[in-house]
Design an enzyme around this catalytic site. Structure first.
Site, PDB file in Angstrom:
ATOM      1  N   CYS A  11       0.846  -1.194   0.000  1.00 49.63           N
ATOM      2  CA  CYS A  11       0.000   0.000   0.000  1.00 49.63           C
ATOM      3  C   CYS A  11       0.880   1.242   0.000  1.00 49.63           C
ATOM      4  CB  CYS A  11      -0.915  -0.013   1.224  1.00 49.63           C
ATOM      5  SG  CYS A  11      -1.766   1.554   1.529  1.00 49.63           S
ATOM      6  N   CYS A  14       0.097   3.603   2.923  1.00 45.00           N
ATOM      7  CA  CYS A  14       0.603   3.042   4.189  1.00 45.00           C
ATOM      8  C   CYS A  14       2.113   3.246   4.285  1.00 45.00           C
ATOM      9  CB  CYS A  14       0.283   1.548   4.278  1.00 45.00           C
ATOM     10  SG  CYS A  14      -1.482   1.188   4.162  1.00 45.00           S
ATOM     11  N   ASP A 396      24.326  17.635 -31.046  1.00 44.95           N
ATOM     12  CA  ASP A 396      25.714  17.829 -31.449  1.00 44.95           C
ATOM     13  C   ASP A 396      25.873  17.117 -32.795  1.00 44.95           C
ATOM     14  OD1 ASP A 396      28.542  18.310 -31.244  1.00 44.95           O
ATOM     15  OD2 ASP A 396      28.747  16.193 -30.743  1.00 44.95           O
TER      16      ASP A 396
END
Length: 701
Positions: A11, A14, A396
């Site tokens: 969870c 939690c 580049d």
């Protein structure tokens, strides 16, 4: 800081609450619970008994230390599956009892069905009830507390059937939430399993199997067909094709022979290789990649940070709304106390923020894992999110749009007998890239060469030498001391106007010939630019230190309309800053010369091929030696961003609909839990779709 592997962490909300509790312990300020990778990071001196007590209150537990030992992932998975299987059995048993109770309820009118309902609710929901009861005594209000209050309230007014159904659905919801995150973690753990564990060490002609952690620089290892190369090294002897997919994401094997570099974690396809170790495993490209991928899971995006802040206040707000629903209608609108008490209980259940918290991490982990499998190393969720917002890409030139290897594309010969003979004889001992380009052309023509005498390098001009008793020069225009004939001058002007770097081979009196040197364009560059525009990039530009004609030529060949030539490193930085004023900018370079520009851009993307500098410099590393998978990475990141927005809308939208049902008094306990359960299922399934989808990528021909 100490790191521990956790089990039973299912969870997200939690996990956040447990982290806050541990932070309140002495020396616990630096605590982090990494939900995505199921790890606990603790400061020194924290009371471990108190930590374990806090973890156990939410069903989590410390498994073992040293989570970076990738061999432990299998064991962690066993625990996780075992826990899920037990939960499935309990929910299944609870459902059987529940439906039996419904049948009995229609036949009998006594305490038997009530006892059966209570038994079914306890079977699937006892972990929630235990945690909720403990939280009530501590006046701690989270989803377990709210669910416990709601169920006690439902049973107290005789809603046995609905209360039990809510308990069962909540158990299913918790299970699905855990399974969804586990699926995302599993995709990440599959990456971590590529790490080799043992090596065959050669000592005095004897073979000995040793852990890769014991290898040191200079050790010689034997790699047989089908085995993984234990760490970065150089082939000492043997020839074979090697699968480097673990590093670059490329499925096609790469031929290796003596003196060529190999990466740890790549697989020897056939034959036998003897490899000299050049890096200890902890310093190898693969180890750095795996470590960065693990760390990447836990970097919080701005969206995740907002969700976590929102979730912190969401549940208390819902509790206030629930209380108001219970008392306002009966007190002010002559509502029935029992009816509105029931409505208030249903509102309590809507207070679960789990689906909202899940809206981002599963998608983020899935996006990082999928890109990593493609050889795109994204160093954190924040960079994945940023990649999806990029509208300008600056490239580049050398080593990015081009291969970074000069070669002879044009040749003008005035003296066929001596031109290549002199050029090769002068340049054969030079290590300069242009000299190598000349030698590649000369060697291809199989021209006999002479030993040069009196070799002199003339700074800014070229090289002079005596060949077969006569002086010659190989260099640029500055090396010529006589006037060019009109035909030579015309050819020089033509080559320069076409963007070639000029190499002139001459005697003291005449020009023998001209080389037109250029940097070979990557075959995929033009297609890549087109793909980037189709993936939503509005502007692509090239930044190069090369002169304007060369830049113009390359830009035209790859399909770029915007380019800036003759830029020094600090001028590249200034140009990137200028571009960022108009939107989000990514800079793509080789990770070495372009480090300042990469750091200045909103997002730095390096061409890696496993080099340390690229891995350390950029936010995103293309582990291949080409741009082929960049459009795919951008599409994945855009998809992740869209999914997160959709998930947040679903999570909040379904809850809002449930809350609005309280106005006409239509909200029920099972509708409340289904609103959260439906959001959890949708959020999880939608997030996991990131792991699948189109696999079209542009690769070099």
């Amino acid at each position: 800081m100490n790191e521990y592997k956790l089990q039973g962490l299912t969870c997200g909300n939690c996990a956040r609450e447990m982290e806050e509790q541990i932070k309140q312990l002495e020396n616990g300020e630096g605590t982090r619970i990494l939900y995505n990778s199921s790890k606990l990071v603790l400061s020194e001196g924290v009371n471990m008994q108190e930590v374990e007590k806090i973890l156990s209150s939410d069903g989590a537990a410390i498994m073992k230390e040293k989570p970076h030992d990738h061999s432990e992932h299998d064991q962690a998975h066993v625990h996780s599956h075992s826990s899920n299987d037990n939960m499935k059995i309990l929910i299944g048993l609870s459902a059987i009892i529940f439906f039996s109770a419904i049948y009995v309820d229609t036949q009998l009118n006594n305490l038997v069905p009530v006892i059966m309902y209570l038994t079914a609710a306890a079977t699937s929901g006892y972990p929630t009830f235990i945690k909720g009861a403990k939280n009530l005594f501590k006046l701690k209000f989270n989803i377990d507390t709210l669910m416990t209050i709601a169920l006690i309230g439902a049973f107290s007014i005789g809603e046995w059937k609905e209360g039990t159904l809510v308990a069962i659905l909540f158990g299913i919801n918790e299970l699905l939430e855990g399974l969804g995150m586990e699926k995302a973690r599993k995709s990440m753990e599959e990456l971590l399993k590529v790490a080799p564990k043992e090596a065959v060490l050669l000592e005095n002609g004897q073979e000995r199997v040793v852990p890769i952690s014991t290898l040191v620089v200079g050790d010689l290892v034997l790699v047989k067909s089908g085995q993984k190369i234990p760490s970065d090294g150089i082939v000492a002897s043997g020839r074979s094709s090697v699968n480097e997919a673990a590093i670059t994401g490329e499925a096609m094997p790469v031929e290796k022979e003596a003196d060529e570099k190999v990466f740890g974690g790549s697989i020897n396809n056939e034959g036998v290789l003897k490899v000299k170790i050049t890096k200890e495993y902890k310093d190898s490209s693969l180890a750095k990649i795996l470590h960065l991928v693990e760390e990447a899971q836990e970097t919080k995006t701005p969206t995740e940070q907002f969700i976590n802040r929102f979730a912190k206040y969401y549940t208390p707000i819902i509790m206030v709304i629930s209380t108001l629903v219970m008392i306002i209608p009966p007190l002010l609108l002559n509502g029935e106390w029992g009816f509105w008490f029931y409505q208030g209980l249903a509102v309590l259940i809507v207070g679960c923020p789990c689906a909202l918290i899940l809206s981002s991490p599963i998608a983020i982990v899935s996006g990082i894992a999928r890109n990593a499998k493609n050889g795109i190393l994204i160093k954190g969720g924040v960079f994945l999110e940023q990649l999806g917002k990029i509208d300008t890409i600056a490239f580049d030139k050398t080593g990015t749009l081009t291969k970074g290897h000069p070669y002879v594309e044009r040749m003008v010969v005035f003296d066929e007998e001596n031109f290549l003979h002199v050029a090769g004889s002068v340049e054969k001992s030079s290590s300069h890239p242009i000299a190598k380009a000349v030698m590649e052309k000369v060697n291809g023509e199989k021209i006999p060469l002479a030993e040069p005498e009196e070799i002199n390098t003339i700074s800014g001009q070229g090289v002079s030498a005596v060949i077969d008793g006569k002086p010659y020069k190989v260099g640029n225009e500055k090396s010529i001391v006589f006037s060019f004939p009109s035909n030579v001058l015309e050819n020089i002007d033509t080559l320069k106007s076409e963007g070639y770097t000029l190499v002139i081979v001459s005697s003291e009196e005449e020009v023998l010939g001209l080389f037109g040197i250029t940097d070979e364009i990557r075959e995929e560059s033009k297609d890549i630019i087109g793909e980037l525009y189709s993936s939503g990039i509005r502007n692509a530009v090239m930044l190069t230190g090369d002169h304007n004609k060369t830049a113009e030529k390359v830009a035209k060949q790859v399909g770029l309309t915007n380019y800036y030539a003759g830029l020094l490193p600090d001028e590249k930085v200034a140009k990137v800053k200028e571009l960022t004023e108009g939107g989000k900018v990514a800079m793509v370079g080789d990770g070495i010369n372009d480090a300042p520009a990469l750091a200045t851009a909103d997002l730095g993307i390096a061409m890696g091929k496993g080099t340390d500098s690229a891995i350390e410099t950029a936010d995103i590393v293309l582990m291949q030696d080409h741009l082929g998978k960049l459009p795919s990475a951008i599409k994945i990141s855009k998809r992740v961003n869209k999914i997160i927005k959709l998930n947040i809308s679903l999570a909040l939208g379904l809850k809002l609909i449930a809350l609005l049902l309280t106005i006409p008094g239509l909200l029920t306990l099972w509708i409340a839990i289904l609103s959260d359960m439906g959001a959890t299922i949708l959020v999880t399934l939608i997030s996991l779709t990131v792991m699948f989808g189109e696999k079209k990528q542009i690769t070099p021909r």
